[in-house]
Design a protein around this motif. Sequence first.
Motif, PDB file in Angstrom:
ATOM      1  N   ASP A 204      -3.509 -52.443  -1.340  1.00 35.33           N
ATOM      2  CA  ASP A 204      -3.370 -51.892   0.006  1.00 35.33           C
ATOM      3  C   ASP A 204      -4.416 -52.558   0.888  1.00 35.33           C
ATOM      4  O   ASP A 204      -5.608 -52.470   0.616  1.00 35.33           O
ATOM      5  CB  ASP A 204      -3.590 -50.372  -0.023  1.00 35.33           C
ATOM      6  CG  ASP A 204      -3.541 -49.749   1.360  1.00 35.33           C
ATOM      7  OD1 ASP A 204      -3.208 -50.456   2.325  1.00 35.33           O
ATOM      8  OD2 ASP A 204      -3.849 -48.542   1.469  1.00 35.33           O
ATOM      9  N   PHE A 205      -3.973 -53.237   1.948  1.00 36.18           N
ATOM     10  CA  PHE A 205      -4.899 -53.965   2.796  1.00 36.18           C
ATOM     11  C   PHE A 205      -5.356 -53.160   4.017  1.00 36.18           C
ATOM     12  O   PHE A 205      -6.079 -53.675   4.864  1.00 36.18           O
ATOM     13  CB  PHE A 205      -4.263 -55.287   3.233  1.00 36.18           C
ATOM     14  CG  PHE A 205      -4.106 -56.256   2.103  1.00 36.18           C
ATOM     15  CD1 PHE A 205      -5.171 -57.026   1.673  1.00 36.18           C
ATOM     16  CD2 PHE A 205      -2.896 -56.357   1.438  1.00 36.18           C
ATOM     17  CE1 PHE A 205      -5.027 -57.898   0.609  1.00 36.18           C
ATOM     18  CE2 PHE A 205      -2.740 -57.226   0.380  1.00 36.18           C
ATOM     19  CZ  PHE A 205      -3.812 -58.004  -0.045  1.00 36.18           C
ATOM     20  N   ALA A 206      -4.969 -51.892   4.087  1.00 34.91           N
ATOM     21  CA  ALA A 206      -5.370 -51.078   5.233  1.00 34.91           C
ATOM     22  C   ALA A 206      -6.884 -50.938   5.325  1.00 34.91           C
ATOM     23  O   ALA A 206      -7.446 -50.833   6.416  1.00 34.91           O
ATOM     24  CB  ALA A 206      -4.725 -49.691   5.143  1.00 34.91           C
ATOM     25  N   SER A 207      -7.556 -50.951   4.167  1.00 36.40           N
ATOM     26  CA  SER A 207      -9.005 -50.775   4.184  1.00 36.40           C
ATOM     27  C   SER A 207      -9.734 -51.976   4.783  1.00 36.40           C
ATOM     28  O   SER A 207     -10.933 -51.908   5.061  1.00 36.40           O
ATOM     29  CB  SER A 207      -9.514 -50.521   2.763  1.00 36.40           C
ATOM     30  OG  SER A 207      -9.275 -51.637   1.933  1.00 36.40           O
ATOM     31  N   LEU A 208      -9.026 -53.096   4.988  1.00 37.43           N
ATOM     32  CA  LEU A 208      -9.641 -54.275   5.592  1.00 37.43           C
ATOM     33  C   LEU A 208      -9.648 -54.202   7.116  1.00 37.43           C
ATOM     34  O   LEU A 208     -10.324 -54.990   7.768  1.00 37.43           O
ATOM     35  CB  LEU A 208      -8.895 -55.541   5.156  1.00 37.43           C
ATOM     36  CG  LEU A 208      -8.850 -55.819   3.654  1.00 37.43           C
ATOM     37  CD1 LEU A 208      -8.114 -57.133   3.389  1.00 37.43           C
ATOM     38  CD2 LEU A 208     -10.250 -55.861   3.055  1.00 37.43           C
ATOM     39  N   ALA A 209      -8.898 -53.260   7.662  1.00 35.79           N
ATOM     40  CA  ALA A 209      -8.879 -53.094   9.117  1.00 35.79           C
ATOM     41  C   ALA A 209     -10.215 -52.526   9.583  1.00 35.79           C
ATOM     42  O   ALA A 209     -10.945 -51.912   8.808  1.00 35.79           O
ATOM     43  CB  ALA A 209      -7.741 -52.165   9.519  1.00 35.79           C
ATOM     44  N   PRO A 210     -10.575 -52.725  10.860  1.00 38.80           N
ATOM     45  CA  PRO A 210     -11.774 -52.071  11.385  1.00 38.80           C
ATOM     46  C   PRO A 210     -11.730 -50.580  11.090  1.00 38.80           C
ATOM     47  O   PRO A 210     -10.673 -49.962  11.108  1.00 38.80           O
ATOM     48  CB  PRO A 210     -11.690 -52.355  12.896  1.00 38.80           C
ATOM     49  CG  PRO A 210     -10.915 -53.630  12.980  1.00 38.80           C
ATOM     50  CD  PRO A 210      -9.904 -53.550  11.860  1.00 38.80           C
ATOM     51  N   ARG A 211     -12.888 -50.021  10.807  1.00 39.80           N
ATOM     52  CA  ARG A 211     -12.956 -48.663  10.298  1.00 39.80           C
ATOM     53  C   ARG A 211     -12.187 -47.660  11.135  1.00 39.80           C
ATOM     54  O   ARG A 211     -11.495 -46.795  10.627  1.00 39.80           O
ATOM     55  CB  ARG A 211     -14.419 -48.233  10.177  1.00 39.80           C
ATOM     56  CG  ARG A 211     -14.624 -46.862   9.544  1.00 39.80           C
ATOM     57  CD  ARG A 211     -14.174 -46.838   8.104  1.00 39.80           C
ATOM     58  NE  ARG A 211     -14.875 -47.843   7.324  1.00 39.80           N
ATOM     59  CZ  ARG A 211     -14.565 -48.136   6.068  1.00 39.80           C
ATOM     60  NH1 ARG A 211     -13.555 -47.545   5.481  1.00 39.80           N
ATOM     61  NH2 ARG A 211     -15.237 -49.054   5.407  1.00 39.80           N
ATOM     62  N   GLU A 212     -12.274 -47.779  12.474  1.00 33.15           N
ATOM     63  CA  GLU A 212     -11.587 -46.808  13.315  1.00 33.15           C
ATOM     64  C   GLU A 212     -10.080 -46.958  13.251  1.00 33.15           C
ATOM     65  O   GLU A 212      -9.343 -46.052  13.629  1.00 33.15           O
ATOM     66  CB  GLU A 212     -12.076 -46.921  14.763  1.00 33.15           C
ATOM     67  CG  GLU A 212     -11.780 -48.250  15.437  1.00 33.15           C
ATOM     68  CD  GLU A 212     -12.869 -49.278  15.167  1.00 33.15           C
ATOM     69  OE1 GLU A 212     -12.854 -50.341  15.828  1.00 33.15           O
ATOM     70  OE2 GLU A 212     -13.736 -49.007  14.296  1.00 33.15           O
ATOM     71  N   GLN A 213      -9.588 -48.125  12.747  1.00 26.92           N
ATOM     72  CA  GLN A 213      -8.154 -48.331  12.653  1.00 26.92           C
ATOM     73  C   GLN A 213      -7.613 -48.005  11.266  1.00 26.92           C
ATOM     74  O   GLN A 213      -6.414 -47.889  11.080  1.00 26.92           O
ATOM     75  CB  GLN A 213      -7.815 -49.794  12.975  1.00 26.92           C
ATOM     76  CG  GLN A 213      -8.158 -50.192  14.403  1.00 26.92           C
ATOM     77  CD  GLN A 213      -7.855 -51.652  14.659  1.00 26.92           C
ATOM     78  OE1 GLN A 213      -7.023 -52.241  13.981  1.00 26.92           O
ATOM     79  NE2 GLN A 213      -8.530 -52.243  15.636  1.00 26.92           N
ATOM     80  N   ALA A 214      -8.507 -47.896  10.286  1.00 26.49           N
ATOM     81  CA  ALA A 214      -8.062 -47.663   8.917  1.00 26.49           C
ATOM     82  C   ALA A 214      -7.375 -46.315   8.825  1.00 26.49           C
ATOM     83  O   ALA A 214      -7.761 -45.342   9.465  1.00 26.49           O
ATOM     84  CB  ALA A 214      -9.242 -47.718   7.957  1.00 26.49           C
ATOM     85  N   ASP A 218      -9.580 -43.380   2.521  1.00 27.22           N
ATOM     86  CA  ASP A 218      -9.539 -43.833   1.142  1.00 27.22           C
ATOM     87  C   ASP A 218     -10.835 -44.457   0.679  1.00 27.22           C
ATOM     88  O   ASP A 218     -11.144 -44.455  -0.498  1.00 27.22           O
ATOM     89  CB  ASP A 218      -8.406 -44.842   0.947  1.00 27.22           C
ATOM     90  CG  ASP A 218      -7.047 -44.179   1.004  1.00 27.22           C
ATOM     91  OD1 ASP A 218      -7.018 -42.948   1.135  1.00 27.22           O
ATOM     92  OD2 ASP A 218      -6.028 -44.891   0.923  1.00 27.22           O
ATOM     93  N   ALA A 219     -11.585 -45.046   1.607  1.00 29.85           N
ATOM     94  CA  ALA A 219     -12.814 -45.702   1.202  1.00 29.85           C
ATOM     95  C   ALA A 219     -14.024 -44.789   1.325  1.00 29.85           C
ATOM     96  O   ALA A 219     -15.147 -45.220   1.181  1.00 29.85           O
ATOM     97  CB  ALA A 219     -13.037 -46.960   2.045  1.00 29.85           C
ATOM     98  N   ALA A 220     -13.805 -43.507   1.602  1.00 29.32           N
ATOM     99  CA  ALA A 220     -14.929 -42.583   1.749  1.00 29.32           C
ATOM    100  C   ALA A 220     -15.768 -42.574   0.489  1.00 29.32           C
ATOM    101  O   ALA A 220     -15.275 -42.706  -0.606  1.00 29.32           O
ATOM    102  CB  ALA A 220     -14.413 -41.170   2.046  1.00 29.32           C
ATOM    103  N   GLY A 221     -17.083 -42.400   0.671  1.00 29.99           N
ATOM    104  CA  GLY A 221     -17.979 -42.601  -0.459  1.00 29.99           C
ATOM    105  C   GLY A 221     -18.474 -41.330  -1.100  1.00 29.99           C
ATOM    106  O   GLY A 221     -18.593 -40.285  -0.474  1.00 29.99           O
ATOM    107  N   ALA A 235     -21.650 -46.129   7.860  1.00 26.52           N
ATOM    108  CA  ALA A 235     -20.557 -47.069   7.572  1.00 26.52           C
ATOM    109  C   ALA A 235     -20.212 -47.843   8.822  1.00 26.52           C
ATOM    110  O   ALA A 235     -20.279 -47.325   9.933  1.00 26.52           O
ATOM    111  CB  ALA A 235     -19.334 -46.315   7.073  1.00 26.52           C
ATOM    112  N   PRO A 236     -19.829 -49.119   8.639  1.00 27.20           N
ATOM    113  CA  PRO A 236     -19.491 -49.918   9.818  1.00 27.20           C
ATOM    114  C   PRO A 236     -18.222 -49.400  10.479  1.00 27.20           C
ATOM    115  O   PRO A 236     -17.376 -48.827   9.838  1.00 27.20           O
ATOM    116  CB  PRO A 236     -19.280 -51.318   9.234  1.00 27.20           C
ATOM    117  CG  PRO A 236     -18.960 -51.106   7.791  1.00 27.20           C
ATOM    118  CD  PRO A 236     -19.699 -49.871   7.407  1.00 27.20           C
TER     119      PRO A 236
END
Length: 236
Positions: A204-214, A218-221, A235-236
Amino acid sequence: MPTLILVRHGRSTANTSGVLAGRTPGVSLDGRGAEQAAALPGRLAALSLAAAVSSPLQRCRETLQPLLAARPDLAFHTEDRISECDYGDWSGRKLAELSDEPLMKVVQQHPSAAAFPGGESMRAMQARAVEAVRDWNARIEAEHGEDATYVMCSHGDIIKALVADALGMHLDLFQRIQADPCSVTAIRYTRLRPFLLRLGDTGDFASLAPREQAIGADAAGDTATDAAVGGGAGAP
């Protein structure tokens, strides 16, 4: 020597609440994490797996459950040495408040010098995880042959530390690596050197979008590392 498939657990309730889970009991997958886990058998369908090894923590065992259900003959083991880093007094605290701790800058910029109050050092975390993989590689090869493949479900900082070891990177550089929830990382070990075959593959390449667009979180830590790069504070 065997090929190791490293799976980070699916998105957890701690990920979405911005809490540093650590070894806190009762942290389960959230709805998205359960969906990610359900998709794992299909993602690994082409692989013949010799065994599944899991961190003892609930979110990792839940991540592997659909795979074990799809492959009832697959041997399952738990391994304490690939459990989450012991964050000690930081466990269960909000990442947003931890970002103001002086130690957080050390964790981000000089992790080999970082030791968590009431917990363990990041050096000790890496050492135990690497030792566990070395032991499991030898065991899998002895029981299933040098071309065997096995899966290991663990945590973000553990996986990043193992990748750093495989690449010959100093621990102080491991913050440059990212492993999102339910991502797959593959390392093939040989007599002379490991080869990194996949890193943080989610399909899934959605996580490569700028954070506000993701889409979603899913990448929450839920690790100290994630406070800066995985969707937590800073986070950036």
